[in-house]
Write an enzyme that holds these catalytic residues in place. Structure first.
Site, PDB file in Angstrom:
ATOM      1  N   MET A  34       2.522   1.866  -2.598  1.00 19.81           N
ATOM      2  CA  MET A  34       2.702   2.162  -1.178  1.00 19.81           C
ATOM      3  C   MET A  34       4.112   1.745  -0.740  1.00 19.81           C
ATOM      4  O   MET A  34       4.366   1.537   0.445  1.00 19.81           O
ATOM      5  CB  MET A  34       1.640   1.452  -0.340  1.00 19.81           C
ATOM      6  CG  MET A  34       0.236   1.950  -0.680  1.00 19.81           C
ATOM      7  SD  MET A  34      -0.941   1.784   0.657  1.00 19.81           S
ATOM      8  CE  MET A  34      -0.924   0.024   0.905  1.00 19.81           C
ATOM      9  N   GLY A  40       6.677  -7.303  -8.790  1.00 18.36           N
ATOM     10  CA  GLY A  40       5.350  -6.934  -9.303  1.00 18.36           C
ATOM     11  C   GLY A  40       5.313  -5.450  -9.662  1.00 18.36           C
ATOM     12  O   GLY A  40       4.853  -5.064 -10.743  1.00 18.36           O
ATOM     13  N   HIS A  41       5.825  -4.620  -8.753  1.00 11.62           N
ATOM     14  CA  HIS A  41       5.861  -3.180  -9.041  1.00 11.62           C
ATOM     15  C   HIS A  41       6.802  -2.894 -10.213  1.00 11.62           C
ATOM     16  O   HIS A  41       6.528  -2.027 -11.043  1.00 11.62           O
ATOM     17  CB  HIS A  41       6.353  -2.403  -7.815  1.00 11.62           C
ATOM     18  CG  HIS A  41       5.472  -2.544  -6.608  1.00 11.62           C
ATOM     19  ND1 HIS A  41       5.811  -3.327  -5.537  1.00 11.62           N
ATOM     20  CD2 HIS A  41       4.263  -2.004  -6.317  1.00 11.62           C
ATOM     21  CE1 HIS A  41       4.862  -3.258  -4.623  1.00 11.62           C
ATOM     22  NE2 HIS A  41       3.907  -2.475  -5.069  1.00 11.62           N
TER      23      HIS A  41
HETATM   24  O1  PAF Z   1      -2.270  -0.682  -4.624  1.00 15.27           O
HETATM   25  C1  PAF Z   1      -1.705   0.115  -3.853  1.00 15.27           C
HETATM   26  O2  PAF Z   1      -0.520  -0.006  -3.554  1.00 15.27           O
HETATM   27  C2  PAF Z   1      -2.499   1.259  -3.264  1.00 15.27           C
HETATM   28  O3  PAF Z   1      -3.810   0.875  -3.006  1.00 15.27           O
HETATM   29  C3  PAF Z   1      -2.462   2.542  -4.110  1.00 15.27           C
HETATM   30  C4  PAF Z   1      -3.128   2.331  -5.479  1.00 15.27           C
HETATM   31  C5  PAF Z   1      -1.032   2.976  -4.298  1.00 15.27           C
HETATM   32  C6  PAF Z   1      -3.224   3.659  -3.396  1.00 15.27           C
HETATM   33  O4  PAF Z   1      -2.685   3.925  -2.146  1.00 15.27           O
END
Ligand code: PAF
Length: 298
Positions: A34, A40-41
């Site tokens: 999001m 983390g990402h």
């Molecule tokens: O974990 C997240 O950021 C959200 O729940 C996701 C998996 C991108 C779905 O909108």
């Protein structure tokens, strides 16, 4: 791989960008997010890269309104696409899919839900689902749509949102979506606080106390050999040290999030999960436990 990722705002642009890789039979990796990206990402992106080699890694950046309830933080959820693109570039992401709400939900805002939607089943009614009704249905709808658009071979989700990970695995298994789901380890600050886009909402005092969530889980891990009750007591004691930590739940379950039987044999794997509010910010965390291996009892 380096350089700026290609940016797709529409489904057609995404399909065009992925067509050559599909034609060449390359493996496609996917990291749904999001936005408001952090380390983390970045680690999810690195995991995706390891899994697909030279194949394209796709990241989506989409704040999904369907998974936010009334009074939740949809409006204040950070939207930082330029900074997100920089992180994607640094991590060698090839394609960023950043659609508008209308692109993902044709007919929005008059038609708020797709006509065909998903029933996430009983697992979505516990823990996060109890505090956030509708959250998991909305999350699963968007994940199903994103998997349909990207059609990855492997998709990477963080273990920090553990219930989400379990539900996504169930979605893929129950609907035969044919994608490998990888759960990547939680990335933490040096003091142990799990990275989260919501940490930025904590003031200095709340930030200092937020670490109690991690300390509580560590205490539980250390005491898990003495059984669930001792582990939970140890965790509660730590949580009480955070004066502004308002605990929503603290539970030990099976790794599949079902109830643990009363007597578990030594060595049983389990999961401890916590959710707490600090002011208006709700944080979650979890860790694996191995129960009942300590000598004797407390
Ligand atoms: O974990 C997240 O950021 C959200 O729940 C996701 C998996 C991108 C779905 O909108």
């Amino acid at each position: 791989m380096s350089g700026a990722p290609a940016l797709a705002h529409t489904r057609a642009e995404l399909a065009a960008l992925l067509a050559p890789a599909r034609a060449a039979g390359e493996r496609v990796g996917f990291v749904p997010t999001m936005g408001a990206l952090h380390e983390g990402h970045a680690s999810l992106m690195r995991t995706a890269r390891e899994r697909v080699g030279d194949g394209p890694v796709v990241a989506s950046v989409f704040v999904n309104p369907l998974q936010f309830g009334e009074g939740e933080d949809l409006d204040r959820y950070p939207r930082t696409l330029d900074a997100d693109l920089e992180i994607c570039a640094r991590e060698g992401v090839d394609v960023v899919f950043a659609p508008s709400v209308e692109e993902m939900y044709p007919g929005w805002p008059e038609r708020r839900q797709p006509q065909i939607t998903l029933d996430p089943g009983p697992l979505a009614g516990i823990l996060e689902g109890r505090s956030r009704p509708g959250h998991f249905r909305g999350m699963l709808v968007v994940v199903a749509k994103l998997l349909g658009l990207v059609r990855p071979d492997v998709a990477v989700f963080g273990q920090k949102d553990y219930q989400q990970l379990v539900l996504v695995r169930q979605l893929v298994a129950d609907l035969c979506l044919g994608v490998e789901i990888v759960g990547a380890e939680t990335v933490r600050e040096p003091d142990g606080l799990a990275l989260s886009s919501r940490n930025r909402f904590l003031d200095a005092d709340q930030r200092a106390e937020a670490v109690q969530l991690h300390r509580a889980l560590r205490e539980a891990q250390e005491n898990a050999g003495y059984g669930v009750d001792v582990a939970l007591d140890a965790a509660r004691t730590e949580l009480r040290l955070g004066k502004s930590v308002d605990v929503d739940y603290l539970v030990v379950t099976t790794p599949e999030l079902t109830e643990l039987p009363a007597d578990v044999p030594p060595g049983t794997e389990a999961r401890i999960l916590v959710a707490a509010r600090l002011g208006s910010t709700r944080l979650i965390d979890n860790m694996p436990l191995v129960l009942g291996t300590a000598e004797g009892n407390h």
